[in-house]
Design an enzyme around this catalytic site. Sequence first.
Site: not given
Ligand code: ADP
Ligand code: F6P
Length: 477
Positions: A167, A375
Amino acid sequence: MPEMRPNSSSLVVVANRLPIDDSVAPDGACEWRRSPGGLGSALHPLLRHTPATWVGWAGGTGPAPRLPDIDGVRMHSVALTAEDLRDHYEGFANATLWPLYHDAVEQPVYHRRWWEAYQRVNQRFAEAAAAVAEPGGLVWVQDYHLQLVPGLLRALRPDLRIGFFLHVPFPPPELFMQLPRRAELLRGMLGADLIGFQRAQAAHNFAQLVVKVLDLPATDRRIGVDDRVVRVGAYPVSIDTAELAALANRPDVTARARRLRHDLGDPQQVILSVDRMDYTKGIEQRLKAYSELLASGDVKVRDTVLVQVAVPSRERVGQYQILRDRVEREVGRINGEFGRVGEPAIHYLTQPFDRAELAALYRVADVMAVTPLRDGMNLVAKEYVAARVDDTGALLLSEFAGAAAELKQAYLVNPHDLEGLKQVLLTALRAGPDDVGDRMRAMRAHLHRHDIRAWARSYLSALDQTGSLVTRLGSTG
Ligand code: ADP
Ligand code: F6P
Protein backbone atom coordinates in the site's frame (compact mmCIF):
# COMPACT_ATOMS: atom_id res chain seq x y z
CA MET A 1 -2.27 -31.95 -0.99
CA PRO A 2 -2.93 -30.62 2.54
CA GLU A 3 -5.92 -32.09 4.33
CA MET A 4 -9.21 -30.17 4.36
CA ARG A 5 -9.46 -28.19 7.59
CA PRO A 6 -12.69 -27.30 9.37
CA ASN A 7 -13.43 -23.57 9.14
CA SER A 8 -10.91 -23.03 6.36
CA SER A 9 -11.45 -20.29 3.76
CA SER A 10 -10.89 -20.10 0.03
CA LEU A 11 -9.89 -16.43 0.44
CA VAL A 12 -7.60 -15.32 3.24
CA VAL A 13 -6.47 -11.73 3.69
CA VAL A 14 -3.39 -11.26 5.83
CA ALA A 15 -2.72 -7.77 7.15
CA ASN A 16 -0.90 -6.45 10.17
CA ARG A 17 -4.16 -5.11 11.62
CA LEU A 18 -7.63 -6.50 11.72
CA PRO A 19 -10.16 -3.87 10.61
CA ILE A 20 -10.85 -3.15 14.26
CA ASP A 21 -8.84 -1.88 17.13
CA ASP A 22 -9.35 -2.41 20.81
CA SER A 23 -9.48 0.44 23.22
CA VAL A 24 -10.26 0.52 26.89
CA ALA A 25 -13.27 2.61 27.90
CA PRO A 26 -13.14 4.76 31.06
CA ASP A 27 -15.10 2.10 32.98
CA GLY A 28 -12.46 -0.50 32.03
CA ALA A 29 -14.59 -2.27 29.41
CA CYS A 30 -12.95 -3.19 26.13
CA GLU A 31 -14.52 -1.59 23.07
CA TRP A 32 -13.96 -2.34 19.41
CA ARG A 33 -13.71 0.42 16.84
CA ARG A 34 -12.57 0.80 13.25
CA SER A 35 -9.06 2.22 13.28
CA PRO A 36 -8.22 5.14 10.96
CA GLY A 37 -5.95 4.12 8.09
CA GLY A 38 -6.01 3.41 4.40
CA LEU A 39 -5.74 -0.37 4.47
CA GLY A 40 -8.86 -0.94 6.56
CA SER A 41 -10.77 1.70 4.59
CA ALA A 42 -9.95 -0.07 1.34
CA LEU A 43 -10.49 -3.69 2.29
CA HIS A 44 -13.38 -3.46 4.72
CA PRO A 45 -16.06 -2.45 2.18
CA LEU A 46 -14.66 -4.93 -0.29
CA LEU A 47 -14.74 -8.04 1.84
CA ARG A 48 -18.02 -7.27 3.56
CA HIS A 49 -20.32 -10.26 3.12
CA THR A 50 -17.67 -12.23 1.24
CA PRO A 51 -16.86 -15.61 2.80
CA ALA A 52 -13.29 -14.86 3.74
CA THR A 53 -10.96 -14.92 6.70
CA TRP A 54 -8.95 -11.87 7.76
CA VAL A 55 -5.77 -12.73 9.65
CA GLY A 56 -4.33 -9.86 11.66
CA TRP A 57 -3.48 -8.22 14.94
CA ALA A 58 -6.38 -6.98 17.07
CA GLY A 59 -4.42 -4.16 18.76
CA GLY A 60 -3.05 -4.67 22.26
CA THR A 61 -0.76 -7.38 23.62
CA GLY A 62 -1.36 -10.71 25.28
CA PRO A 63 -3.20 -13.79 24.05
CA ALA A 64 -5.03 -13.55 20.72
CA PRO A 65 -8.69 -12.72 21.44
CA ARG A 66 -11.48 -14.81 19.94
CA LEU A 67 -13.50 -12.43 17.83
CA PRO A 68 -16.94 -12.60 16.30
CA ASP A 69 -17.31 -12.43 12.53
CA ILE A 70 -17.65 -8.88 11.24
CA ASP A 71 -20.06 -8.40 8.33
CA GLY A 72 -19.70 -12.07 7.50
CA VAL A 73 -15.89 -12.02 7.46
CA ARG A 74 -14.14 -14.33 9.90
CA MET A 75 -11.62 -12.53 12.12
CA HIS A 76 -8.55 -14.60 13.00
CA SER A 77 -6.37 -12.74 15.44
CA VAL A 78 -2.62 -13.13 15.79
CA ALA A 79 -1.07 -12.45 19.20
CA LEU A 80 1.73 -9.92 19.53
CA THR A 81 3.74 -9.58 22.73
CA ALA A 82 4.84 -6.20 24.04
CA GLU A 83 8.30 -6.99 22.67
CA ASP A 84 6.89 -7.85 19.21
CA LEU A 85 4.96 -4.61 19.19
CA ARG A 86 8.04 -2.60 20.11
CA ASP A 87 10.48 -4.30 17.75
CA HIS A 88 8.28 -5.35 14.83
CA TYR A 89 5.45 -2.80 14.56
CA GLU A 90 7.05 0.26 16.13
CA GLY A 91 10.59 -0.75 15.21
CA PHE A 92 11.29 -2.43 11.89
CA ALA A 93 7.93 -1.62 10.27
CA ASN A 94 7.48 1.96 11.38
CA ALA A 95 10.93 3.28 12.24
CA THR A 96 12.96 1.43 9.55
CA LEU A 97 10.75 0.63 6.55
CA TRP A 98 8.17 3.42 6.79
CA PRO A 99 10.65 6.34 6.63
CA LEU A 100 12.88 4.50 4.11
CA TYR A 101 9.94 3.86 1.78
CA HIS A 102 8.77 7.49 2.06
CA ASP A 103 11.83 9.15 0.56
CA ALA A 104 13.61 9.04 3.94
CA VAL A 105 11.84 12.27 4.89
CA GLU A 106 12.76 11.16 8.42
CA GLN A 107 15.93 9.18 9.11
CA PRO A 108 15.34 5.39 8.95
CA VAL A 109 16.67 3.62 12.03
CA TYR A 110 18.41 0.23 11.79
CA HIS A 111 18.63 -2.22 14.70
CA ARG A 112 19.52 -5.91 14.40
CA ARG A 113 17.06 -6.80 17.16
CA TRP A 114 14.21 -5.30 15.09
CA TRP A 115 15.06 -7.52 12.15
CA GLU A 116 14.84 -10.61 14.38
CA ALA A 117 11.38 -9.48 15.52
CA TYR A 118 10.33 -8.83 11.92
CA GLN A 119 11.26 -12.41 10.95
CA ARG A 120 9.58 -13.89 14.03
CA VAL A 121 6.32 -11.98 13.58
CA ASN A 122 6.21 -12.65 9.84
CA GLN A 123 6.64 -16.37 10.60
CA ARG A 124 3.70 -16.22 13.02
CA PHE A 125 1.46 -14.56 10.43
CA ALA A 126 2.52 -17.09 7.79
CA GLU A 127 1.66 -19.98 10.13
CA ALA A 128 -1.72 -18.44 10.95
CA ALA A 129 -2.53 -18.03 7.25
CA ALA A 130 -1.36 -21.58 6.51
CA ALA A 131 -3.70 -22.88 9.22
CA VAL A 132 -6.86 -21.23 7.88
CA ALA A 133 -6.43 -21.40 4.09
CA GLU A 134 -8.38 -24.03 2.20
CA PRO A 135 -6.37 -26.44 -0.01
CA GLY A 136 -5.59 -24.59 -3.25
CA GLY A 137 -7.02 -21.39 -1.71
CA LEU A 138 -5.94 -17.85 -2.29
CA VAL A 139 -4.03 -15.81 0.26
CA TRP A 140 -3.64 -12.09 -0.18
CA VAL A 141 -0.87 -10.58 1.94
CA GLN A 142 -0.93 -6.84 2.57
CA ASP A 143 1.70 -4.20 3.11
CA TYR A 144 5.19 -3.52 4.37
CA HIS A 145 4.78 -5.12 7.79
CA LEU A 146 4.59 -8.58 6.18
CA GLN A 147 7.00 -8.65 3.28
CA LEU A 148 8.50 -11.99 4.32
CA VAL A 149 5.12 -13.73 4.58
CA PRO A 150 4.78 -14.73 0.88
CA GLY A 151 8.07 -16.66 0.97
CA LEU A 152 7.43 -18.21 4.40
CA LEU A 153 3.90 -19.21 3.43
CA ARG A 154 5.00 -20.78 0.17
CA ALA A 155 7.42 -22.97 2.12
CA LEU A 156 4.56 -24.09 4.41
CA ARG A 157 1.82 -24.38 1.78
CA PRO A 158 3.04 -24.69 -1.81
CA ASP A 159 -0.55 -25.50 -2.90
CA LEU A 160 -1.75 -21.90 -2.35
CA ARG A 161 -2.01 -18.97 -4.78
CA ILE A 162 -0.28 -16.12 -2.99
CA GLY A 163 -0.70 -12.43 -3.71
CA PHE A 164 1.17 -9.53 -2.16
CA PHE A 165 0.09 -5.90 -2.30
CA LEU A 166 2.16 -2.97 -1.05
CA HIS A 167 0.00 0.00 0.00
CA VAL A 168 2.97 2.32 0.50
CA PRO A 169 5.54 3.54 -2.04
CA PHE A 170 8.39 1.23 -3.02
CA PRO A 171 11.60 3.27 -3.04
CA PRO A 172 14.19 3.70 -5.76
CA PRO A 173 17.32 1.51 -5.55
CA GLU A 174 19.53 4.27 -4.12
CA LEU A 175 17.33 4.35 -1.00
CA PHE A 176 16.43 0.66 -0.72
CA MET A 177 20.11 -0.30 -0.93
CA GLN A 178 20.58 1.21 2.57
CA LEU A 179 18.62 -1.65 4.09
CA PRO A 180 20.97 -4.13 5.81
CA ARG A 181 18.70 -7.14 5.03
CA ARG A 182 17.65 -6.04 1.53
CA ALA A 183 18.17 -9.41 -0.19
CA GLU A 184 16.03 -11.32 2.33
CA LEU A 185 13.24 -8.80 2.04
CA LEU A 186 13.13 -9.01 -1.76
CA ARG A 187 13.22 -12.79 -1.62
CA GLY A 188 10.34 -12.80 0.84
CA MET A 189 8.16 -10.79 -1.54
CA LEU A 190 9.10 -13.08 -4.43
CA GLY A 191 7.30 -15.93 -2.66
CA ALA A 192 4.13 -14.40 -4.14
CA ASP A 193 2.64 -15.26 -7.54
CA LEU A 194 1.64 -11.63 -8.10
CA ILE A 195 3.17 -8.53 -6.50
CA GLY A 196 1.00 -5.42 -6.72
CA PHE A 197 2.15 -1.84 -6.25
CA GLN A 198 0.26 1.46 -6.29
CA ARG A 199 2.26 2.95 -9.16
CA ALA A 200 4.17 1.73 -12.20
CA GLN A 201 7.29 3.50 -10.89
CA ALA A 202 7.27 1.27 -7.80
CA ALA A 203 7.08 -1.89 -9.95
CA HIS A 204 10.01 -0.54 -11.97
CA ASN A 205 12.04 0.15 -8.80
CA PHE A 206 11.34 -3.38 -7.58
CA ALA A 207 12.38 -5.02 -10.86
CA GLN A 208 15.60 -3.00 -10.95
CA LEU A 209 16.44 -4.10 -7.40
CA VAL A 210 15.74 -7.75 -8.12
CA VAL A 211 18.27 -7.64 -10.97
CA LYS A 212 20.81 -5.67 -8.95
CA VAL A 213 20.60 -7.49 -5.60
CA LEU A 214 19.47 -11.00 -6.56
CA ASP A 215 20.77 -11.20 -10.11
CA LEU A 216 17.46 -12.61 -11.38
CA PRO A 217 16.00 -12.11 -14.85
CA ALA A 218 13.35 -9.40 -14.50
CA THR A 219 11.23 -6.91 -16.40
CA ASP A 220 8.74 -4.47 -14.84
CA ARG A 221 6.06 -7.17 -15.35
CA ARG A 222 7.67 -10.59 -14.92
CA ILE A 223 10.46 -12.02 -12.78
CA GLY A 224 11.91 -15.51 -13.08
CA VAL A 225 12.50 -17.18 -9.68
CA ASP A 226 13.62 -20.82 -9.58
CA ASP A 227 11.10 -22.56 -11.84
CA ARG A 228 8.34 -19.95 -11.31
CA VAL A 229 7.35 -16.67 -12.91
CA VAL A 230 6.35 -13.94 -10.49
CA ARG A 231 4.15 -11.27 -12.03
CA VAL A 232 4.47 -7.63 -11.02
CA GLY A 233 2.16 -4.71 -11.75
CA ALA A 234 0.57 -1.42 -10.72
CA TYR A 235 -2.93 -1.64 -9.21
CA PRO A 236 -3.87 1.73 -7.70
CA VAL A 237 -6.11 1.14 -4.70
CA SER A 238 -9.41 2.97 -4.41
CA ILE A 239 -12.54 3.50 -2.33
CA ASP A 240 -16.20 2.54 -2.36
CA THR A 241 -17.14 5.59 -4.42
CA ALA A 242 -20.87 4.92 -4.67
CA GLU A 243 -21.20 4.23 -0.96
CA LEU A 244 -19.44 7.44 0.00
CA ALA A 245 -21.48 9.46 -2.48
CA ALA A 246 -24.69 8.00 -1.04
CA LEU A 247 -23.53 8.80 2.48
CA ALA A 248 -22.63 12.37 1.50
CA ASN A 249 -26.11 12.77 -0.01
CA ARG A 250 -27.96 11.58 3.09
CA PRO A 251 -30.22 14.30 4.55
CA ASP A 252 -28.70 13.95 8.03
CA VAL A 253 -25.19 14.37 6.56
CA THR A 254 -26.09 17.47 4.53
CA ALA A 255 -27.85 18.92 7.60
CA ARG A 256 -24.75 18.18 9.66
CA ALA A 257 -22.57 19.91 7.05
CA ARG A 258 -24.76 23.03 7.25
CA ARG A 259 -24.52 22.94 11.03
CA LEU A 260 -20.74 22.58 10.90
CA ARG A 261 -20.48 25.57 8.59
CA HIS A 262 -22.62 27.61 10.94
CA ASP A 263 -20.52 26.52 13.93
CA LEU A 264 -17.40 27.57 12.03
CA GLY A 265 -18.86 31.10 11.85
CA ASP A 266 -20.33 30.85 8.33
CA PRO A 267 -17.01 31.80 6.71
CA GLN A 268 -16.78 32.44 2.97
CA GLN A 269 -14.43 29.51 2.61
CA VAL A 270 -13.48 26.42 4.55
CA ILE A 271 -10.18 24.64 3.96
CA LEU A 272 -10.00 21.08 5.29
CA SER A 273 -7.17 18.64 5.87
CA VAL A 274 -7.65 15.12 7.25
CA ASP A 275 -4.52 13.14 8.06
CA ARG A 276 -3.12 10.57 10.38
CA MET A 277 -0.57 12.49 12.42
CA ASP A 278 2.37 11.40 10.28
CA TYR A 279 5.49 13.24 9.13
CA THR A 280 4.86 11.99 5.59
CA LYS A 281 1.63 13.98 5.38
CA GLY A 282 3.27 17.42 5.10
CA ILE A 283 1.24 18.93 7.96
CA GLU A 284 4.01 21.25 9.12
CA GLN A 285 4.69 22.57 5.61
CA ARG A 286 0.96 23.21 5.11
CA LEU A 287 0.68 25.08 8.41
CA LYS A 288 3.66 27.20 7.47
CA ALA A 289 2.14 28.10 4.10
CA TYR A 290 -1.17 28.98 5.75
CA SER A 291 0.51 31.05 8.43
CA GLU A 292 2.47 33.03 5.83
CA LEU A 293 -0.73 33.71 3.87
CA LEU A 294 -2.34 35.01 7.07
CA ALA A 295 0.70 37.16 7.81
CA SER A 296 0.72 38.68 4.31
CA GLY A 297 -3.04 39.35 4.47
CA ASP A 298 -3.76 37.19 1.38
CA VAL A 299 -6.03 35.12 3.62
CA LYS A 300 -8.12 36.62 6.42
CA VAL A 301 -9.37 34.68 9.43
CA ARG A 302 -12.79 36.32 9.22
CA ASP A 303 -13.34 34.99 5.65
CA THR A 304 -11.44 31.71 5.61
CA VAL A 305 -10.98 28.99 8.22
CA LEU A 306 -8.72 25.98 8.21
CA VAL A 307 -9.98 22.76 9.80
CA GLN A 308 -7.08 20.41 10.46
CA VAL A 309 -8.04 16.90 11.57
CA ALA A 310 -4.92 15.01 12.66
CA VAL A 311 -5.66 11.77 14.44
CA PRO A 312 -2.67 10.58 16.51
CA SER A 313 -0.88 7.57 15.10
CA ARG A 314 1.98 5.24 16.19
CA GLU A 315 2.25 7.30 19.33
CA ARG A 316 5.07 5.34 20.92
CA VAL A 317 7.45 5.93 18.02
CA GLY A 318 9.75 8.85 18.86
CA GLN A 319 9.49 10.61 15.49
CA TYR A 320 5.68 10.68 15.82
CA GLN A 321 5.83 12.13 19.34
CA ILE A 322 8.17 14.86 18.15
CA LEU A 323 5.90 15.65 15.20
CA ARG A 324 2.79 15.91 17.35
CA ASP A 325 4.52 18.30 19.76
CA ARG A 326 5.72 20.47 16.90
CA VAL A 327 2.35 20.56 15.14
CA GLU A 328 0.52 21.42 18.35
CA ARG A 329 3.00 24.15 19.20
CA GLU A 330 2.60 25.63 15.71
CA VAL A 331 -1.21 25.46 15.80
CA GLY A 332 -1.08 27.25 19.16
CA ARG A 333 1.27 29.89 17.80
CA ILE A 334 -0.83 30.53 14.70
CA ASN A 335 -4.06 30.75 16.71
CA GLY A 336 -2.39 33.04 19.26
CA GLU A 337 -1.06 35.32 16.58
CA PHE A 338 -3.92 35.45 14.07
CA GLY A 339 -7.07 34.23 15.87
CA ARG A 340 -9.61 36.41 17.61
CA VAL A 341 -11.95 35.62 20.47
CA GLY A 342 -14.39 33.03 19.11
CA GLU A 343 -12.54 32.98 15.75
CA PRO A 344 -9.52 30.67 15.77
CA ALA A 345 -7.41 30.63 12.62
CA ILE A 346 -7.18 26.83 12.77
CA HIS A 347 -9.79 24.43 14.11
CA TYR A 348 -7.60 21.57 15.24
CA LEU A 349 -9.17 18.16 15.96
CA THR A 350 -7.42 14.95 16.92
CA GLN A 351 -10.45 12.71 17.31
CA PRO A 352 -11.37 9.70 15.19
CA PHE A 353 -14.73 10.36 13.51
CA ASP A 354 -17.36 8.01 12.16
CA ARG A 355 -17.93 7.87 8.40
CA ALA A 356 -20.98 10.16 8.47
CA GLU A 357 -19.10 12.89 10.32
CA LEU A 358 -16.18 12.60 7.89
CA ALA A 359 -18.59 12.85 4.96
CA ALA A 360 -20.15 15.99 6.50
CA LEU A 361 -16.67 17.49 6.89
CA TYR A 362 -15.89 16.72 3.25
CA ARG A 363 -19.15 18.40 2.22
CA VAL A 364 -18.35 21.55 4.15
CA ALA A 365 -14.86 21.94 2.66
CA ASP A 366 -14.56 24.38 -0.25
CA VAL A 367 -10.90 23.47 -0.55
CA MET A 368 -9.43 20.13 0.53
CA ALA A 369 -5.68 20.36 1.12
CA VAL A 370 -3.97 16.97 0.71
CA THR A 371 -0.28 17.75 0.59
CA PRO A 372 1.82 14.76 1.68
CA LEU A 373 5.56 14.79 1.07
CA ARG A 374 5.16 11.21 -0.11
CA ASP A 375 2.16 8.88 0.05
CA GLY A 376 1.45 5.47 -1.48
CA MET A 377 -2.05 6.54 -2.55
CA ASN A 378 -3.94 8.81 -0.11
CA LEU A 379 -7.54 7.68 0.12
CA VAL A 380 -8.63 10.90 1.83
CA ALA A 381 -8.20 12.70 -1.51
CA LYS A 382 -10.42 10.12 -3.21
CA GLU A 383 -13.01 10.24 -0.41
CA TYR A 384 -13.28 14.01 -0.76
CA VAL A 385 -13.91 13.77 -4.50
CA ALA A 386 -16.52 11.04 -4.03
CA ALA A 387 -18.32 13.14 -1.41
CA ARG A 388 -18.61 16.24 -3.65
CA VAL A 389 -21.82 15.03 -5.22
CA ASP A 390 -22.75 18.50 -6.49
CA ASP A 391 -19.45 18.87 -8.39
CA THR A 392 -18.21 21.72 -6.22
CA GLY A 393 -15.00 21.87 -4.19
CA ALA A 394 -11.35 22.23 -5.10
CA LEU A 395 -8.84 19.48 -4.37
CA LEU A 396 -5.31 20.69 -3.67
CA LEU A 397 -3.18 17.58 -4.15
CA SER A 398 0.50 16.81 -3.75
CA GLU A 399 2.32 15.52 -6.81
CA PHE A 400 3.94 13.03 -4.43
CA ALA A 401 0.70 11.23 -3.52
CA GLY A 402 -0.11 8.12 -5.56
CA ALA A 403 -3.56 9.64 -6.12
CA ALA A 404 -2.00 12.39 -8.26
CA ALA A 405 -1.37 9.86 -11.05
CA GLU A 406 -5.15 9.44 -11.37
CA LEU A 407 -6.72 12.69 -10.12
CA LYS A 408 -4.98 14.75 -12.75
CA GLN A 409 -7.58 17.54 -12.63
CA ALA A 410 -6.70 18.38 -9.02
CA TYR A 411 -4.76 21.58 -8.26
CA LEU A 412 -1.41 19.81 -8.17
CA VAL A 413 1.33 21.11 -5.95
CA ASN A 414 4.87 20.36 -4.82
CA PRO A 415 4.62 20.55 -1.01
CA HIS A 416 8.38 21.06 -0.64
CA ASP A 417 8.04 24.36 -2.49
CA LEU A 418 6.58 26.75 0.07
CA GLU A 419 5.97 29.59 -2.40
CA GLY A 420 4.36 27.16 -4.84
CA LEU A 421 2.18 25.74 -2.07
CA LYS A 422 0.98 29.23 -1.11
CA GLN A 423 0.26 30.15 -4.72
CA VAL A 424 -1.66 26.99 -5.56
CA LEU A 425 -3.65 27.27 -2.33
CA LEU A 426 -4.62 30.81 -3.32
CA THR A 427 -5.46 29.64 -6.85
CA ALA A 428 -7.76 26.97 -5.41
CA LEU A 429 -9.37 29.45 -3.02
CA ARG A 430 -9.99 31.96 -5.83
CA ALA A 431 -10.99 29.52 -8.59
CA GLY A 432 -14.29 30.19 -10.33
CA PRO A 433 -17.18 27.70 -10.19
CA ASP A 434 -16.76 26.64 -13.83
CA ASP A 435 -13.13 25.63 -13.42
CA VAL A 436 -13.84 23.91 -10.11
CA GLY A 437 -16.90 22.13 -11.53
CA ASP A 438 -15.12 20.86 -14.66
CA ARG A 439 -12.28 19.46 -12.63
CA MET A 440 -14.50 17.84 -10.01
CA ARG A 441 -16.79 16.24 -12.61
CA ALA A 442 -13.85 14.64 -14.37
CA MET A 443 -12.37 13.31 -11.13
CA ARG A 444 -15.71 11.94 -9.92
CA ALA A 445 -16.27 10.16 -13.22
CA HIS A 446 -12.81 8.60 -12.89
CA LEU A 447 -13.54 7.35 -9.38
CA HIS A 448 -16.86 5.85 -10.36
CA ARG A 449 -15.05 3.77 -12.98
CA HIS A 450 -12.03 3.02 -10.80
CA ASP A 451 -13.54 2.15 -7.44
CA ILE A 452 -12.49 -0.43 -4.89
CA ARG A 453 -14.30 -3.26 -6.68
CA ALA A 454 -12.57 -2.44 -9.96
CA TRP A 455 -9.26 -2.53 -8.06
CA ALA A 456 -10.00 -5.92 -6.51
CA ARG A 457 -11.28 -7.32 -9.78
CA SER A 458 -8.19 -6.30 -11.70
CA TYR A 459 -5.79 -7.59 -9.04
CA LEU A 460 -7.61 -10.80 -8.20
CA SER A 461 -8.36 -11.74 -11.79
CA ALA A 462 -4.63 -11.53 -12.46
CA LEU A 463 -3.95 -13.69 -9.41
CA ASP A 464 -6.83 -16.15 -9.52
CA GLN A 465 -6.87 -17.44 -13.03
CA THR A 466 -9.92 -19.62 -12.41
CA GLY A 467 -11.96 -16.42 -11.99
CA SER A 468 -14.32 -17.89 -9.38
CA LEU A 469 -13.33 -15.50 -6.64
CA VAL A 470 -13.68 -12.42 -8.81
CA THR A 471 -17.22 -13.42 -9.71
CA ARG A 472 -18.08 -13.75 -6.03
CA LEU A 473 -16.57 -10.39 -5.05
CA GLY A 474 -18.29 -8.67 -7.95
CA SER A 475 -21.67 -9.87 -6.72
CA THR A 476 -21.37 -8.47 -3.18
CA GLY A 477 -22.90 -5.12 -2.47
P1 ADP B 1 -3.00 6.28 5.52
O1 ADP B 1 -3.23 4.91 4.96
O2 ADP B 1 -1.58 6.72 5.46
O3 ADP B 1 -3.57 6.46 6.87
P2 ADP B 1 -5.06 7.29 3.64
O4 ADP B 1 -5.43 8.69 3.31
O5 ADP B 1 -4.86 6.40 2.48
O6 ADP B 1 -3.78 7.35 4.58
O7 ADP B 1 -6.20 6.63 4.53
C1 ADP B 1 -6.64 7.20 5.72
C2 ADP B 1 -8.00 6.61 6.05
O8 ADP B 1 -8.28 6.87 7.42
C3 ADP B 1 -9.13 7.24 5.23
O9 ADP B 1 -10.07 6.26 4.88
C4 ADP B 1 -9.73 8.26 6.19
O10 ADP B 1 -11.10 8.47 6.01
C5 ADP B 1 -9.47 7.60 7.53
N1 ADP B 1 -9.30 8.64 8.57
C6 ADP B 1 -8.37 9.62 8.61
N2 ADP B 1 -8.55 10.41 9.68
C7 ADP B 1 -9.61 9.92 10.33
C8 ADP B 1 -10.30 10.30 11.51
N3 ADP B 1 -9.93 11.36 12.24
N4 ADP B 1 -11.36 9.55 11.87
C9 ADP B 1 -11.74 8.48 11.15
N5 ADP B 1 -11.13 8.07 10.03
C10 ADP B 1 -10.08 8.78 9.62
O1 F6P C 1 -0.83 2.02 4.09
C1 F6P C 1 -0.29 2.61 5.16
C2 F6P C 1 -0.69 2.07 6.52
O2 F6P C 1 0.34 1.44 7.19
C3 F6P C 1 -1.84 1.09 6.44
O3 F6P C 1 -1.38 -0.23 6.40
C4 F6P C 1 -2.63 1.41 7.65
O4 F6P C 1 -4.00 1.28 7.40
C5 F6P C 1 -2.32 2.87 7.93
O5 F6P C 1 -1.10 3.13 7.34
C6 F6P C 1 -2.37 3.20 9.40
O6 F6P C 1 -1.27 2.68 10.08
P1 F6P C 1 -1.29 1.87 11.43
O7 F6P C 1 -1.85 0.52 11.14
O8 F6P C 1 0.13 1.86 11.86
O9 F6P C 1 -2.18 2.63 12.38
